[in-house]
Design an enzyme around this catalytic site. Structure first.
Site, PDB file in Angstrom:
ATOM      1  N   ARG A   1      -4.295  -1.929  -1.540  1.00  0.00           N
ATOM      2  CA  ARG A   1      -3.885  -2.129  -0.356  1.00  0.00           C
ATOM      3  C   ARG A   1      -2.687  -3.056   0.094  1.00  0.00           C
ATOM      4  O   ARG A   1      -2.306  -3.773   0.737  1.00  0.00           O
ATOM      5  CB  ARG A   1      -4.413  -3.713  -0.124  1.00  0.00           C
ATOM      6  N   CYS A   2      -2.151  -2.279  -0.049  1.00  0.00           N
ATOM      7  CA  CYS A   2      -0.027  -2.502  -0.083  1.00  0.00           C
ATOM      8  C   CYS A   2       0.077  -1.568   0.860  1.00  0.00           C
ATOM      9  O   CYS A   2       1.503  -1.626   1.162  1.00  0.00           O
ATOM     10  CB  CYS A   2       0.545  -2.276  -1.523  1.00  0.00           C
TER      11      CYS A   2
END
Lengths: 806, 288, 169
Positions: free
Chosen positions: A384-385
């Site tokens: 989730r970067c």
């Protein structure tokens, strides 16, 4: 019938279009245990593959003896690098322009690296045989410290490119160096620092962590010798990319490869790239003529698949004495492990890290990133970067707190003073990003009011006094984070994966009886696409969301797309969906005009119908128009009602948010209790508030895990010590805090429905918020920066260093 | 994920189980609840050629009073222990310990016998049993014997059990009415093994500690009975200074492993903190 | 070593008697998924932490990855596939998980619902704290648990014949 026609609002509500909390379509099968995950698949004659893995972190392979393994009854084949060399697949290209061993070729470079692949009639036999492959190793010196990777005499990790000074992204300055990348204006930034009133500089480390979806990576490969066709089921967030890459490396023509991503049990960026397991299964299927299934166990997943972060960011801020930021500088060493297998867009070896100026109006900024090799698992971009945005947000949000502390200013006030103002949008940052829209002050004010920020600071002051008097052994911390992230990769001029532009797609076909099907190039792993894309269509076309089937994941039928990660589905395929709908709507309007015997321009749209302006009793609903499209279209028009759109976004989108967190730290144990967490997110137009809230809860929980205890840790000998659930911190329902969610809505001006995407925001903003809170608890005692994770012993050690246990 | 192959036995009596285990020697392992052994087998850290499942032996179940003791069958699950009205009334510390072991599913199958007998320094029940001065009933090749919990633990995974031995029951003397008790466990998350934990049982009379017993979990290769720390507290009013001395005495006997829970020095300190907090809660509960 | 003989096992799964030959080392989860095609329970780890494999066995919540099929001989097992009501409608828990958005990827859901089922048998009206403690053997990576708690509260209310009221945020 009572003869009263439903109002527009009533008709709109029945459609369950955008903005409503439509219940999820996919739940119906999931709550009955009827999901269709890769390991559920059974094919006649299917074999099972399992890996023999290296116990060493760095070693030469003197000998591999597969004879005992091959002799186990039920074992069909054993592959090593030597076998793969015969089909030129011992190495594979990575998404980052590097190459990676599929099976260890001459040496192993990280613990648990794949050495041999055993194929057997059943799982249990494969496991037994994998244990019987005998490997003779000659250990080599190990380096797991990225800060030492480029020193003279550091162990050579990559002998295959040792003398290559030209890397995929420019010149390499050391045999363990991968790339240097920079953005911003060095001269202007240096000048700003030279004359700055106040400066801070801190080494801010974002430790190596792992996305850890509950379902590990798996595939079933089935090669049909007669047709010369490969069917590949797998945990693929980007099925089309897997097909194209699969074709390029296997030389099987792309039209003879069928990739199917069924239900996926969580992705979080762990399931974007290609793994050895996929390649070995494909080769095994070709060699044996039977389907081959590969599933990895948890330790394999945590210790060898796409990790996240591992960024060492030396961050500096220059400021005037009354608190206006004038410059930002960041030098980063990025640890990519043994191979650069990052899932980045080609031109961005450090992803979108240069978003690091965040929500603040920095006149000058410069970032430089050096990527290095170490004896660790390969990867870097995941969890989730949004392509390194989490790293950037962590650096800037910590650094802003450190500067506020030095100035003696409240962290929220310091942010308010420097937030980009509403009037400045669209805003071009010092590193060249054009932010689409935002009203940051409103969001921060709303957040501060909602939590009673002033009162919290007063309470903290009182509790600090009580602590000093010895009346309490708890320290209260307040964390503030105001993040801006960049998602929706991306515009073709900036973004491609191995040359394929990062557009995305939607193909919509409406049936004669007014229902329809939509197929897209994205791929949900739990984000609820079957529910939300239908809501977009419902609003655009006036057909009930329940009438629209949404399909993703089958590369034979879905239009080409780059998949789901980096919160790109709504910004890109969501836009494609709206654009395809508008093509359909335009055609429907012409049919309506023909049927009503008026001109196109005499019609106006009302929720689910075209009606004659000034004469609203004369209308045609979309359902009637669907039938007409197959029954009688205007002369010269093609029958049918469908459209496809490939959407090349003109820009990224920039969701933002204001998060505030209150913690109480138990000084004597180092345990931190989260008293409250408030998250305000602005993702532009909100398609399904229920799903948005779910995404925020989930992302905040992952952020909590990261900030408070997760790390993929290697000891000095290259042993990975935290690769099972015994030690990798996944919070249960007991530790996980209660989440308060809120929002503002600032639509994206360039997006057809104004939506920005939200899936990754909570991880981007959550981690710095937690970390700032723990740091804030100790800041009044002179502590400037305590590194993550904030687990018990590290927090206790910080307290010990401050003399709090005397 | 996949265990090695083994032959499976399910004897119907303690005698048969003992006979089998004696015969199998190193090749055989007893299977109780399985939630320590089976995970180790799945990682192939344990590869017994034979498993002797004790679940079919009725004599190993049940909780009963026997004079001033409560005798708990070795195959009593944590779930049944938690639900026992007898234990809840007479020896409430056991419920408090049990609720901090693992998670609901593990507690449904995990047994008291398994938790006390396998010698894992991370298990919670052993320190409580040392604290309570429990006795383990053992059936073996040469018949029945009883071993004090305080004498049972010799090293990590090393106990006084010999080949062929089966722990059949745990005998716990009932603490005095009005006793104070607490099990204070520091852990990274619910269900984790202890970073450090302290079990305390004490009695108070006229504001002074009459008796005190302390067990420590996971801060050495074996569970620890902190005799000296407890002695320091007897006769005191559990005042801060005395408690501090007792905590120091407890810390002095620890030798924890450094692991992901923290470095050894930290865990030693946490033993002291857990003891201090357990004493406070035990004091609050004590009547007298 | 010599090949181990297979054992005959017989058990009831979702109301149906099942008989098969298994190796002693066959884990119950593999027996259910691979041999009986009961693919609702899932595998998420190999250290008995995640709970995705949870089934209801003889009235107990059990991690089927930590039980051998031979140990389950004679047992009565219920999995997610056996949760729907006799008339085919969804169990209150299945309904609650959908109503309250208590799932996203769905992978933890079968195990979570089976654990919640037994939790509500143990305690008809659990508090939030009791629910969180009660599901501490089931990990979820997607939802953050908050809506799972609501889903279980919804089901508890429905099973007690009470109208569920969501607490104000």
């Amino acid at each position: 019938m009572n003869g009263i026609a439903p109002t527009s609002a009533e008709r709109a509500a029945k459609l369950e279009g955008m903005g409503c909390k439509r219940k999820r379509v996919e739940d119906i099968r999931f709550v009955q245990g009827k999901g269709n995950y890769v390991d559920d698949l059974k094919l006649p004659g299917m074999l099972y593959g399992d890996f023999t893995r290296s116990s060493h972190g760095h070693a030469r392979i003197k000998k591999i003896d597969t004879s005992k393994a091959a002799a186990v009854p039920g074992v069909v084949a054993v592959l090593t690098a030597e076998t793969l060399k015969t089909v030129n697949l011992a190495w594979m290209p990575t998404l980052a322009g590097d190459v990676q061993m599929v099976l260890a070729d001459g040496k192993v470079l990280f613990q648990n690296q794949e050495v041999a692949f055993v194929i057997a009639e059943d799982r249990y036999t494969a496991a037994d045989a994998a244990d019987l492959v005998e490997v003779e190793y000659e250990p080599l010196p190990v380096n797991v410290d990225p800060l030492k990777a480029m020193s003279a005499g550091a162990p050579v990790i990559r002998e295959d490119i040792k003398d290559k000074t030209d890397g995929a992204h420019g010149k390499r300055k050391h045999y363990n160096h991968i790339f240097s990348w920079q953005a911003g204006d060095k001269a202007a930034t240096d000048a700003a620092f030279a004359k700055a009133d106040v400066k801070i500089k801190e080494m801010i480390v974002y430790p190596r962590v792992h996305p850890c979806p509950l379902e590990t990576c798996q595939c079933v490969a089935s090669f049909d010798k007669i047709k010369g066709e490969l069917t590949l089921w797998g945990t693929f967030q980007a099925p089309h990319v897997i097909r194209t890459v699969g074709s390029l490396i296997s030389k099987i023509p792309e039209h003879k490869i069928h990739v199917i991503a069924p239900d996926i049990g969580g992705g979080f960026g762990n399931k974007v790239g290609a793994y050895s397991g996929y390649i070995c299964s494909i080769v095994a299927s070709i060699v044996t003529g039977r389907p081959v299934k590969w599933t990895e166990d948890r330790i394999e997943n945590l210790s060898t698949t796409a990790f996240a972060r591992d960024f060492y960011m030396e961050t500096e801020i220059a400021c005037t004495k009354d608190g206006k930021v004038t410059g930002l500088r960041c030098y980063t060493i990025a640890d990519h492990g043994a191979f650069d297998a990052c899932a980045n867009a080609t031109k961005w070896p450090a992803g979108l890290f240069s978003i690091i100026t965040g929500s603040y109006d920095f006149p000058a900024a410069h970032v430089l990133v050096d990527g290095v090799y170490t004896n660790k698992a390969p990867g870097g971009v995941a969890y989730r970067c949004s392509f390194r945005v989490t790293e950037a947000a962590y650096a800037i949000e910590r650094a802003m707190d450190i500067m506020a502390q030095k100035l003696g200013m409240d962290p929220a006030e310091f942010r308010m003073k420097n937030l980009i103002r509403r009037e400045q949008f669209p805003y071009t940052s010092a590193t060249g990003w054009q932010y689409d829209s935002g009203d940051y002050q409103t969001a921060l004010n709303k957040a501060m009011e909602s939590v009673g920020y002033r009162k919290l600071r007063e309470e903290q002051k009182a509790r600090r006094e009580a602590f000093k008097r010895g009346e309490t052994r708890e320290l209260m911390g307040i964390g503030v984070a105001f993040f801006t992230e960049i998602v929706g990769a991306g515009p073709s001029r900036a973004c491609d994966i191995l040359g394929i532009a990062m557009f995305d797609s939607a193909e919509i076909r409406i049936h004669p009886t007014g229902s329809g099907i939509c197929r897209l190039g994205t791929k949900s792993q739990g984000q609820g696409h079957e529910t939300t894309y239908a809501q977009i269509i419902a609003t655009e076309l006036g057909l009930p969301a329940d009438s629209i089937t949404v399909e993703e994941g089958n590369t034979d039928t879905a239009p080409y797309g780059l998949g789901t990660y980096g919160s790109r589905s709504t910004p890109v395929s969501g836009a494609a969906t709206a654009m395809a709908c508008r093509k359909i709507k335009a055609k429907a309007q012409m049919i309506a005009a023909y049927m009503l015997e008026v001109h196109d321009d005499d019609l106006e749209w009302d929720v689910d119908r075209f009606r004659v302006k000034g004469n609203p009793e004369r209308f045609k609903t979309m359902t009637e128009l669907a039938w007409a499209a197959y029954h009688e279209v205007p002369p010269g028009m093609e029958p049918g009602l469908e459209a496809i759109n490939y959407y090349d976004p003109p820009n990224f989108t920039y969701p933002f948010g204001a998060y505030i967190c209150v913690v109480d730290v138990d000084v004597d144990t180092g345990a931190t209790k989260v008293r409250r967490f408030y998250a305000l997110d602005d993702c532009g137009t909100r398609i399904n508030p229920m799903i948005i809230e779910g995404q925020v809860h989930g992302g905040l929980t992952e952020a909590f895990g990261i900030a408070m205890g997760q790390e993929i840790h290697y000891d000095a000998d290259g042993n990975v010590t935290t690769a099972s659930f015994m030690d990798y911190f996944l919070p249960t329902a007991v530790e996980t805090p209660h989440w308060e969610t809120d929002w503002t809505t600032t639509p994206s001006p360039h997006h057809p429905i104004g939506a920005k995407g939200v899936g990754e925001s909570p991880n981007v903003g959550g981690v710095p918020c937690f970390s700032n809170a723990v740091n804030d608890a100790f800041s009044f005692l002179g502590s400037t920066h305590i590194q993550m994770p904030h687990d018990h012993w590290r927090t206790w050690t910080a307290a010990e260093k401050l003399g709090l246990h005397a | 994920m996949i265990p090695g192959a083994f032959a499976y036995h399910r004897p119907a009596s303690v005698k048969d189980a003992v006979g089998l285990l004696a015969q199998l020697g190193d090749e055989g392992r007893a299977l109780a609840g399985g939630h320590s052994l089976i995970p180790m087998m799945k990682l192939r850290l344990a590869t017994p050629a034979h498993l002797v499942d004790l679940s079919g032996i009725a004599d190993l179940k049940g909780i009963r009073s026997d004079g001033n003791d409560v005798v708990i069958g070795a195959m009593t699950t944590q779930h049944d222990l938690i639900g026992s009205a007898l234990l809840g009334e007479k020896i409430p510390i056991l419920r408090e310990v049990s609720l901090q072991i693992a998670d609901p599913q593990v507690r449904y199958l995990g047994t008291l016998g398994g938790n006390v007998a396998n010698g894992d320094p991370g298990n919670d029940m052993p320190a409580a049993m040392m604290c309570l001065n429990a006795t383990y009933h053992v059936s073996g090749k040469s018949g029945e014997r009883r071993i004090a919990a305080r004498d049972f633990y010799q090293g990590a995974y090393f106990t006084a059990l010999e080949t062929g031995d089966v722990l059949t029951a745990v005998r716990v003397p009932v603490p005095a009415a009005g006793h104070g008790y607490a099990y204070e466990k520091l852990k990274r998350k619910i269900g984790d093994y202890a970073t450090a934990a302290a079990a305390v049982v004490l009695t108070v009379s006229g504001g002074k500690v009459g008796t005190c017993s302390i067990g420590l979990t996971n801060v050495a290769e074996t569970p620890l009975w902190a005799r000296e720390a407890a002695q320091i507290l007897v006769g005191s009013a559990l005042d801060a200074a005395t408690v501090k001395r007792a905590a120091a005495a407890a810390e002095a006997i620890t030798a924890p492993a450094s692991d992901a829970r923290g470095p050894a020095q930290y865990r030693t300190k946490m033993a002291g903190v857990m003891l201090t907090r357990a004493l406070a809660r035990a004091k609050a509960r004590a009547r007298g | 070593m010599a090949k181990i003989a297979k054992s005959q096992v017989s058990m009831t799964v979702n109301g149906k008697t099942v008989e098969a030959l298994v190796e002693p080392r066959t884990l119950l989860i593999h027996f259910l998924r691979d041999q009986q095609n009961i693919t609702g329970p899932h595998i998420g780890c190999e250290t008995s932490h995640c709970g995705a494999c949870t089934v209801d066995l003889d009235g107990k919540s059990v991690k089927s990855c930590t039980v051998f099929a031979v140990q389950a001989n004679g047992a009565d097992i219920r999995t997610i596939e056996g949760m729907a009501n006799a008339d085919g409608t969804l169990h209150a828990l299945q309904e609650g998980f959908r109503e309250m958005h208590g799932l996203q990827c769905g992978f933890c859901t079968p195990g979570m619902i089976m654990r919640a089922y037994r939790l509500l048998q143990e305690n008809k009206n659990p508090s939030e704290e009791e629910i969180r403690f009660g599901i501490s053997g089931n990990l979820c990576r997607c939802t953050g648990y908050q809506n799972i708690v609501k889903a279980i509260q919804y089901a508890a209310a429905k099973l007690s014949g009470v109208q569920f009221k969501e607490a104000a945020e």
